[in-house]
Design a protein around this motif. Sequence first.
Motif: not given
Length: 342
Positions: A187-214
């Motif tokens: 969430e902090e990274a989105y704020a610095i980047l100035g954007t975040a994943p949107r509806q319908g976009e695709t995400v690959v999350d490597l090392g995802a568990a327990p799942g906070g980023w996903s």
Amino acid sequence: MTTTFLICAPQFEQILADELALFAMTAEQSGPDWVLANRPSQEFNALFSIREFCFARHILDQPLEQPLASLPALAQTLCDFFCDSIKGEKIDGPWPLSIQAVGTAGLSKEKIQAVTELFLARLKKAVARVAKLAKVADHLPSGFHRGLFVQMIDTQKVFISRQCWSGGQRRMQFKSEAPSRSYLKVEEAYAILGTAPRQGETVVDLGAAPGGWSYSAAERGARVTAVDNGPLKDGARDHPLIEHLREDAFDFKPSPKTKTDWLFCDLVEEPHHVLRMIKHWLTILGCRYFIVNLKFGRSDPIQLLSQIYDQKTGLASYCESLRVRHLYHDREEITLMGNTEK
Ligand SMILES: C[S@@+](CC[C@H](N)C(=O)[O-])C[C@H]1O[C@@H](n2cnc3c(N)ncnc32)[C@H](O)[C@@H]1O
């Protein structure tokens, strides 16, 4: 030589002092959460022409160092300094006012608020029109700011400047439904980047568990492929937009035809090994945006930064934009974020 005052996370003063070498700067003094440094005389902005700071949170340009007597005396000092410095400057828009205390200063929020109010009252008497345009800033977004920036470092000393660079690090709000506290980092990274994943976009999350980023991406309507041999927790496990693949992240190969919108990577693995894989993703596999957390552990973080920014072999040449930060929510880690397309 020109002085520069830098703020960092607690216990990261030495690493920040080491990072200064990458900017041809040298540390002169340091204390809890701060470093005072010399830089070759040059424009403040020119310091950032090749890269931004990773371990600095705020940087004050050519600060005035003053003894701190009482709060009314400080308010008067700030007013005198500010009024003197705006001579000949046209101020016709909002300007940020940031008064903070770091390290052992021990100044309570109430005292900081009191100085802020005392200063604004004095400024109003001196230049009411400019005082009205002040915006008290609890948080400064990533980038350069012109206004009034004050850092108290102990009960006796204060640094004051009109120019500040902020890394944009900030404390984020935790959501009780999020499966892990790692959620705060992305969430902090989105704020610095100035954007975040949107509806319908695709995400690959490597090392995802327990799942906070996903979870954070899926909550925004993105479709997530969560790659981890470990289990996802509630919130991510049953989320309709999250597909869990129990695979090794280094073996995972996305469909060659589709470029993923976002690559997330938060693997607990040797950071150079992760960097090599990320470079492969950026050059061949393809993603539009990326957020990658590197756990430097016993590796030298400054050497890692040099490698990331190496003009021939680093990541920067594959990115349209690249930011590397020691986030507020990072520990012995750094987070890379950026995009690969204009
Ligand atoms: C810090 S946790 C990730 C936390 C996650 N980002 C979140 O928000 O909950 C690191 C994860 O990396 C996974 N991991 C480490 N090496 C891996 C590998 N080679 N392939 C897949 N997952 C790996 C671990 O199983 C662990 O779940």
